[in-house]
Write an enzyme that holds these catalytic residues in place. Structure first.
Site, PDB file in Angstrom:
ATOM      1  N   ASN A  14      58.691 -29.868   4.109  1.00 35.32           N
ATOM      2  CA  ASN A  14      59.823 -30.312   3.296  1.00 35.32           C
ATOM      3  C   ASN A  14      60.750 -31.126   4.197  1.00 35.32           C
ATOM      4  O   ASN A  14      61.491 -30.570   5.001  1.00 35.32           O
ATOM      5  CB  ASN A  14      60.562 -29.077   2.742  1.00 35.32           C
ATOM      6  CG  ASN A  14      61.834 -29.462   2.011  1.00 35.32           C
ATOM      7  OD1 ASN A  14      62.035 -30.620   1.669  1.00 35.32           O
ATOM      8  ND2 ASN A  14      62.700 -28.486   1.773  1.00 35.32           N
ATOM      9  N   TRP A  15      60.674 -32.436   4.028  1.00 36.12           N
ATOM     10  CA  TRP A  15      61.477 -33.312   4.900  1.00 36.12           C
ATOM     11  C   TRP A  15      62.937 -33.382   4.480  1.00 36.12           C
ATOM     12  O   TRP A  15      63.757 -34.002   5.172  1.00 36.12           O
ATOM     13  CB  TRP A  15      60.874 -34.726   4.922  1.00 36.12           C
ATOM     14  CG  TRP A  15      59.614 -34.831   5.740  1.00 36.12           C
ATOM     15  CD1 TRP A  15      59.038 -33.836   6.467  1.00 36.12           C
ATOM     16  CD2 TRP A  15      58.800 -36.003   5.924  1.00 36.12           C
ATOM     17  NE1 TRP A  15      57.907 -34.314   7.096  1.00 36.12           N
ATOM     18  CE2 TRP A  15      57.739 -35.635   6.776  1.00 36.12           C
ATOM     19  CE3 TRP A  15      58.864 -37.311   5.453  1.00 36.12           C
ATOM     20  CZ2 TRP A  15      56.748 -36.542   7.166  1.00 36.12           C
ATOM     21  CZ3 TRP A  15      57.881 -38.202   5.838  1.00 36.12           C
ATOM     22  CH2 TRP A  15      56.834 -37.823   6.690  1.00 36.12           C
ATOM     23  N   LYS A  16      63.253 -32.826   3.332  1.00 36.17           N
ATOM     24  CA  LYS A  16      64.632 -32.894   2.798  1.00 36.17           C
ATOM     25  C   LYS A  16      65.099 -34.356   2.788  1.00 36.17           C
ATOM     26  O   LYS A  16      64.289 -35.244   2.592  1.00 36.17           O
ATOM     27  CB  LYS A  16      65.562 -31.991   3.617  1.00 36.17           C
ATOM     28  CG  LYS A  16      64.982 -30.600   3.830  1.00 36.17           C
ATOM     29  CD  LYS A  16      65.981 -29.632   4.376  1.00 36.17           C
ATOM     30  CE  LYS A  16      65.256 -28.343   4.745  1.00 36.17           C
ATOM     31  NZ  LYS A  16      66.160 -27.219   4.868  1.00 36.17           N
ATOM     32  N   HIS A 101      64.515 -24.944  -4.685  1.00 38.25           N
ATOM     33  CA  HIS A 101      64.846 -24.736  -3.265  1.00 38.25           C
ATOM     34  C   HIS A 101      66.274 -24.209  -3.176  1.00 38.25           C
ATOM     35  O   HIS A 101      67.134 -24.587  -3.973  1.00 38.25           O
ATOM     36  CB  HIS A 101      64.711 -26.054  -2.500  1.00 38.25           C
ATOM     37  CG  HIS A 101      64.833 -25.876  -1.023  1.00 38.25           C
ATOM     38  ND1 HIS A 101      66.052 -25.785  -0.397  1.00 38.25           N
ATOM     39  CD2 HIS A 101      63.891 -25.724  -0.054  1.00 38.25           C
ATOM     40  CE1 HIS A 101      65.843 -25.599   0.899  1.00 38.25           C
ATOM     41  NE2 HIS A 101      64.543 -25.567   1.131  1.00 38.25           N
ATOM     42  N   GLU A 171      61.678 -17.733   0.705  1.00 39.40           N
ATOM     43  CA  GLU A 171      62.526 -18.325   1.732  1.00 39.40           C
ATOM     44  C   GLU A 171      63.864 -17.594   1.775  1.00 39.40           C
ATOM     45  O   GLU A 171      64.783 -17.916   0.988  1.00 39.40           O
ATOM     46  CB  GLU A 171      62.784 -19.803   1.412  1.00 39.40           C
ATOM     47  CG  GLU A 171      61.530 -20.648   1.343  1.00 39.40           C
ATOM     48  CD  GLU A 171      61.838 -22.104   1.700  1.00 39.40           C
ATOM     49  OE1 GLU A 171      61.286 -22.569   2.692  1.00 39.40           O
ATOM     50  OE2 GLU A 171      62.649 -22.734   1.009  1.00 39.40           O
ATOM     51  N   GLY A 177      66.970 -22.929   8.322  1.00 38.25           N
ATOM     52  CA  GLY A 177      67.703 -23.770   9.255  1.00 38.25           C
ATOM     53  C   GLY A 177      68.563 -23.016  10.248  1.00 38.25           C
ATOM     54  O   GLY A 177      69.351 -23.625  10.976  1.00 38.25           O
ATOM     55  N   SER A 211      63.002 -21.241   9.159  1.00 39.46           N
ATOM     56  CA  SER A 211      62.967 -21.320  10.627  1.00 39.46           C
ATOM     57  C   SER A 211      61.574 -21.114  11.231  1.00 39.46           C
ATOM     58  O   SER A 211      61.433 -20.511  12.292  1.00 39.46           O
ATOM     59  CB  SER A 211      63.969 -20.332  11.241  1.00 39.46           C
ATOM     60  OG  SER A 211      65.286 -20.753  10.920  1.00 39.46           O
ATOM     61  N   GLY A 232      60.753 -26.721   7.009  1.00 37.90           N
ATOM     62  CA  GLY A 232      61.770 -27.766   6.948  1.00 37.90           C
ATOM     63  C   GLY A 232      61.869 -28.487   8.273  1.00 37.90           C
ATOM     64  O   GLY A 232      61.059 -29.354   8.606  1.00 37.90           O
ATOM     65  N   GLY A 233      62.855 -28.106   9.082  1.00 38.79           N
ATOM     66  CA  GLY A 233      63.174 -28.807  10.328  1.00 38.79           C
ATOM     67  C   GLY A 233      61.972 -29.124  11.207  1.00 38.79           C
ATOM     68  O   GLY A 233      61.815 -30.261  11.670  1.00 38.79           O
TER      69      GLY A 233
HETATM   70  C1  PEP Z   1      63.259 -25.218   4.023  1.00 39.69           C
HETATM   71  O1  PEP Z   1      64.240 -25.946   3.888  1.00 39.69           O
HETATM   72  O2  PEP Z   1      62.472 -25.034   3.081  1.00 39.69           O
HETATM   73  C2  PEP Z   1      63.059 -24.589   5.315  1.00 39.69           C
HETATM   74  C3  PEP Z   1      62.217 -23.623   5.394  1.00 39.69           C
HETATM   75  O3  PEP Z   1      63.813 -25.094   6.348  1.00 39.69           O
HETATM   76  P1  PEP Z   1      63.693 -24.684   7.903  1.00 39.69           P
HETATM   77  O4  PEP Z   1      62.216 -24.603   8.225  1.00 39.69           O
HETATM   78  O5  PEP Z   1      64.369 -25.777   8.626  1.00 39.69           O
HETATM   79  O6  PEP Z   1      64.345 -23.369   8.048  1.00 39.69           O
END
Ligand code: PEP
Length: 247
Positions: A14-16, A101, A171, A177, A211, A232-233
């Site tokens: 998920n590149w947001k 999300h 999640e 994050g 994370s 995500g990140g």
């Molecule tokens: C997300 O936004 O779905 C996510 C899991 O972010 P991160 O991996 O950065 O915590």
């Protein structure tokens, strides 16, 4: 549509609201060929969810990965300025769409009912929804995680969903994050709870998100109840992503 059950592991990026044409060209160049060997056995499903503006560009360049949206409209078509419909996503080659999300739920006030409508729209247009659920830190500290997840799942899923067309992503909001993650035992416990104790959701594929990075991805993926990851990140760093994919 795809048969979700045939996948042994599903990894979604998920590149947001990040990226650029330059970033995408570099990312796709550097995405490891090893990835493709995994994918060729048809049991690993890798999904890239870029911002809408870049979806079409990526659709034309992606080899052996699936394309996903990060959201879709509540409506199927019409005068909804700024929205992107599920059928438009399908039209450009998306086969998945993240819905509900926590950033959409908290920043854009999306309700479970709206998430369920988006999931319905996705399924109507041959897109597999990835429905996100998760508790806040306060809810976790109050020992309400399972109660909160049951309600979110029952209200965010729709009657057309089944374990071969819909994916659930667990999640925890406090893990997104933040660099914090639940323990492996906690993740296993929650995934087993969703699969075995919420009636009607047996054998759904459940991704863990929050994370995830290369340092913890293998341990999480090795859990029996974890069918994949929503990242995500770390999915924005191609070296990290390659490491995560080399499980
Ligand atoms: C997300 O936004 O779905 C996510 C899991 O972010 P991160 O991996 O950065 O915590």
């Amino acid at each position: 549509m795809l048969e979700i059950q045939k996948f042994t592991k599903i990894i979604a990026a998920n590149w947001k609201m990040n990226g650029s044409i330059n970033f995408i060209n570099n990312f796709l160049n550097d995405l490891d060929d090893l990835t493709f060997e995994n994918i060729n056995d048809q049991s690993i499903c890798i999904i890239i969810c870029p911002p809408f503006t870049y979806s079409y560009l990526i659709a034309n360049k992606l080899k052996n990965c699936y394309l996903g949206g990060q959201n879709c409209s509540l409506f199927l078509e019409g005068a909804y300025t700024g929205d992107v419909s599920a059928s438009m996503l399908y039209d450009i080659g998306c086969q998945f769409c993240i819905v509900g999300h926590s950033e959409r739920r908290t920043i854009f006030n999306e309700t479970n009912n709206e998430v369920s409508i988006k999931a319905t729209n996705s399924l109507k247009k041959n897109i597999h929804p990835i429905i996100c659920v998760g508790e806040t830190l306060q809810q976790k500290n109050d020992n309400r995680t399972k109660e909160v997840l049951s309600k979110q799942i029952r209200e965010s899923m729709n009657d057309d969903s089944n374990n071969d067309n819909t994916i659930i992503a667990y999640e925890p909001i406090w893990a997104i994050g933040s660099g914090l993650t639940p323990s492996l035992d906690e993740i296993e416990d929650i995934h087993n709870f969703i699969k075995n104790e919420i009636q009607g959701y047996e054998n759904y594929k459940i991704l863990y998100g929050g994370s995830v990075k290369s340092a913890n991805s293998k341990g999480i993926l090795n859990l029996d109840s974890v069918d994949g990851l929503l990242i995500g990140g770390a999915s924005l760093n191609v070296d990290e992503f390659n490491k995560i994919l080399s499980f």
